[in-house]
Design a protein around this motif. Structure first.
Motif, PDB file in Angstrom:
ATOM      1  N   ASP A  97     -42.136  -2.740  14.642  1.00  0.00           N
ATOM      2  CA  ASP A  97     -43.318  -3.084  15.434  1.00  0.00           C
ATOM      3  C   ASP A  97     -42.978  -3.337  16.893  1.00  0.00           C
ATOM      4  OD1 ASP A  97     -44.749  -2.862  13.142  1.00  0.00           O
ATOM      5  OD2 ASP A  97     -44.874  -5.027  12.743  1.00  0.00           O
ATOM      6  N   SER A  98     -41.731  -3.695  17.168  1.00  0.00           N
ATOM      7  CA  SER A  98     -41.335  -3.965  18.552  1.00  0.00           C
ATOM      8  C   SER A  98     -40.984  -2.702  19.320  1.00  0.00           C
ATOM      9  CB  SER A  98     -40.135  -4.920  18.574  1.00  0.00           C
ATOM     10  OG  SER A  98     -38.987  -4.302  18.010  1.00  0.00           O
ATOM     11  N   LEU A  99     -40.812  -1.581  18.605  1.00  0.00           N
ATOM     12  CA  LEU A  99     -40.448  -0.332  19.264  1.00  0.00           C
ATOM     13  C   LEU A  99     -41.660   0.308  19.907  1.00  0.00           C
ATOM     14  CD1 LEU A  99     -38.073   1.265  16.593  1.00  0.00           C
ATOM     15  CD2 LEU A  99     -37.422   0.137  18.722  1.00  0.00           C
ATOM     16  N   ASP A 100     -41.400   1.044  20.982  1.00  0.00           N
ATOM     17  CA  ASP A 100     -42.464   1.774  21.664  1.00  0.00           C
ATOM     18  C   ASP A 100     -42.922   2.922  20.768  1.00  0.00           C
ATOM     19  OD1 ASP A 100     -43.773   3.775  23.443  1.00  0.00           O
ATOM     20  OD2 ASP A 100     -43.227   2.270  24.961  1.00  0.00           O
ATOM     21  N   ARG A 101     -44.207   3.169  20.696  1.00  0.00           N
ATOM     22  CA  ARG A 101     -44.722   4.223  19.842  1.00  0.00           C
ATOM     23  C   ARG A 101     -44.192   5.599  20.219  1.00  0.00           C
ATOM     24  NH1 ARG A 101     -47.317   2.913  15.244  1.00  0.00           N
ATOM     25  NH2 ARG A 101     -48.557   4.812  15.435  1.00  0.00           N
ATOM     26  N   SER A 102     -43.685   5.722  21.440  1.00  0.00           N
ATOM     27  CA  SER A 102     -43.205   7.034  21.882  1.00  0.00           C
ATOM     28  C   SER A 102     -41.962   7.479  21.121  1.00  0.00           C
ATOM     29  CB  SER A 102     -42.895   7.007  23.382  1.00  0.00           C
ATOM     30  OG  SER A 102     -41.866   6.065  23.657  1.00  0.00           O
ATOM     31  N   VAL A 103     -41.241   6.522  20.516  1.00  0.00           N
ATOM     32  CA  VAL A 103     -40.031   6.902  19.785  1.00  0.00           C
ATOM     33  C   VAL A 103     -40.359   7.727  18.553  1.00  0.00           C
ATOM     34  CG1 VAL A 103     -38.802   4.844  20.555  1.00  0.00           C
ATOM     35  CG2 VAL A 103     -40.010   4.802  18.389  1.00  0.00           C
ATOM     36  N   TRP A 104     -41.609   7.674  18.127  1.00  0.00           N
ATOM     37  CA  TRP A 104     -41.997   8.450  16.953  1.00  0.00           C
ATOM     38  C   TRP A 104     -42.582   9.809  17.355  1.00  0.00           C
ATOM     39  CZ3 TRP A 104     -39.435   5.903  13.788  1.00  0.00           C
ATOM     40  CH2 TRP A 104     -39.423   4.508  13.797  1.00  0.00           C
ATOM     41  N   SER A 105     -42.387  10.208  18.604  1.00  0.00           N
ATOM     42  CA  SER A 105     -42.861  11.514  19.099  1.00  0.00           C
ATOM     43  C   SER A 105     -44.357  11.669  18.897  1.00  0.00           C
ATOM     44  CB  SER A 105     -42.108  12.655  18.384  1.00  0.00           C
ATOM     45  OG  SER A 105     -40.728  12.533  18.590  1.00  0.00           O
ATOM     46  N   GLU A 106     -45.074  10.593  19.283  1.00  0.00           N
ATOM     47  CA  GLU A 106     -46.535  10.586  19.196  1.00  0.00           C
ATOM     48  C   GLU A 106     -47.013  10.791  17.754  1.00  0.00           C
ATOM     49  OE1 GLU A 106     -48.025  13.462  21.851  1.00  0.00           O
ATOM     50  OE2 GLU A 106     -47.308  12.428  23.658  1.00  0.00           O
ATOM     51  N   MET A 107     -46.166  10.364  16.815  1.00  0.00           N
ATOM     52  CA  MET A 107     -46.542  10.489  15.417  1.00  0.00           C
ATOM     53  C   MET A 107     -47.297   9.240  14.996  1.00  0.00           C
ATOM     54  SD  MET A 107     -44.105  10.802  12.103  1.00  0.00           S
ATOM     55  CE  MET A 107     -43.222  12.157  12.857  1.00  0.00           C
ATOM     56  N   PRO A 108     -48.510   9.354  14.483  1.00  0.00           N
ATOM     57  CA  PRO A 108     -49.239   8.178  14.019  1.00  0.00           C
ATOM     58  C   PRO A 108     -48.565   7.590  12.786  1.00  0.00           C
ATOM     59  CG  PRO A 108     -50.400  10.174  13.410  1.00  0.00           C
ATOM     60  CD  PRO A 108     -49.269  10.606  14.300  1.00  0.00           C
ATOM     61  N   ASP A 109     -48.880   6.331  12.560  1.00  0.00           N
ATOM     62  CA  ASP A 109     -48.215   5.620  11.462  1.00  0.00           C
ATOM     63  C   ASP A 109     -48.498   6.271  10.123  1.00  0.00           C
ATOM     64  OD1 ASP A 109     -47.007   3.882   9.810  1.00  0.00           O
ATOM     65  OD2 ASP A 109     -48.194   2.120  10.357  1.00  0.00           O
ATOM     66  N   LEU A 110     -49.748   6.267   9.726  1.00  0.00           N
ATOM     67  CA  LEU A 110     -50.112   6.889   8.462  1.00  0.00           C
ATOM     68  C   LEU A 110     -51.495   7.541   8.599  1.00  0.00           C
ATOM     69  CD1 LEU A 110     -48.976   4.321   5.787  1.00  0.00           C
ATOM     70  CD2 LEU A 110     -48.200   6.673   5.973  1.00  0.00           C
TER      71      LEU A 110
END
Length: 354
Positions: A97-110
């Protein structure tokens, strides 16, 4: 090529850790994980959770159980276990939760279209979190129980090994006095007769004692040395008994490089001389044969010149060797003893070491 026990253990642990780390991907709530190899927050949380459980397994196994459980500090052990569970449960969420969402390559959670139809997440966030808590608790309890059971098993095996070594040390310490008692009695008989054989007997005794004092502490010695010791013992008894005994000792050895526990065979020989000798010409037959597979067959046959009751109470020598066989050659030996009216027969089949 044989794999050593330590290498086998490392391999099993490594494969187990890899399989455990793969669980988050196998149980990923994404339908498209294996088709598109998408890696997002659910998988990352599961990966951290699995890594923390593996870490807890080894810390609990190597430190918590010996430091707290074995020292009966149960409260502290329970407290640190609870703290570890809280860390395993909460830390993955805090990190992800502390990571920037950009690390997931703009991948939504679910995304909804990626949910597995029957996955608990579809039934509401509260229930999903409750399900995740139950899943984490279950995995934690499994890891905790496995580390505890494996450690208890290791401690039990260690205690049994220590008990076995202590008993073997005691049995070895009994061999020397038993041997001295029998041999010195023979030399004493020669000295009473003022026999010229007494000096030779003393020399033989010194050779025997050199073997006893130098090899008794070893777990195994060469078969050649053990049989040579028996030959020296026979020579010593011949000096004492003269023509009243006829000893036939035959050897048929495939190799003399095999190893055997020291002074394991001599009690059978001593027993034959102790109970199978009379004033007339007594016969003792011994045979030692080894096979290509390292199997020893050792037989001793002597005439029976004492009462049956004497043979049923042969003293500590044979009981000692029987116990040593049970401790050192588990399921690797066969001992047959036949007691007839005229003969006493011993046959030992033994799997030798290399």
């Amino acid at each position: 090529m044989k794999i050593s026990q330590s290498a086998r253990k490392i391999t099993i642990h490594t494969l187990g850790c890899i399989a455990f780390l793969a669980l988050p991907f196998v149980s990923s709530p994404r339908d498209s994980f294996f088709s598109h190899w998408m890696f997002g927050p659910p998988e990352f949380k599961g990966l951290i959770n699995s890594a923390l459980l593996i870490l807890f397994f080894y810390i609990n196994y190597y430190y918590f159980i010996p430091e707290y459980f074995q020292r009966k500090k149960y409260f502290i052990w329970g407290l640190v276990t609870f703290v570890c569970f809280a860390v395993v449960l909460l830390l993955p969420h805090l990190i992800v939760d502390s990571l920037d969402r950009s690390v997931w390559s703009e991948m939504p959670d679910l995304p909804k279209h990626e949910h597995r139809p029957n996955h608990p997440h579809n039934q509401g966030t509260i229930f999903f979190r409750y399900f995740m808590f139950q899943e984490s608790l279950f995995k934690f309890l499994v890891v905790w129980g496995l580390s505890f059971l494996l450690k208890i098993d290791q401690l039990w095996k260690k205690s049994q090994a220590e008990k076995r070594m202590a008993e073997l040390s005691y049995l070895k310490s009994q061999v020397n006095p038993h041997f001295l008692y029998n041999t010195l009695n023979g030399i004493y008989a020669l000295s009473l007769e003022d026999s010229r054989k007494t000096p030779d007997a003393i020399v033989k005794l010194s050779e025997l004692m050199r073997y006893v004092t130098s090899e008794i502490e070893n777990d195994y010695v060469s078969l050649n040395k053990e049989l040579k010791y028996i030959e020296n013992y026979i020579d010593l008894q011949k000096l004492r008994l003269g023509d009243t005994v006829d000893v036939k000792f035959q050897k048929k050895l495939f190799s003399e490089d095999y190893l055997i526990a020291p002074l394991l065979l001599i009690p059978f020989v001593e027993n034959a001389f102790k109970y199978g000798i009379s004033n007339n010409n007594s016969v003792i037959e011994m045979h030692a044969e080894t096979s290509e597979k390292g199997e020893l067959v050792f037989t001793v046959v002597n005439e029976k010149v004492v009462s049956h009751s004497s043979y049923t109470n042969k003293g500590s020598g044979l009981e000692n060797v029987k116990r040593r066989l049970e401790l050192m050659y588990i399921k690797q030996y066969e001992l047959k003893i036949r007691n007839t009216d005229k003969k006493y027969f011993v046959e030992l089949k033994l799997k030798l070491k290399k």
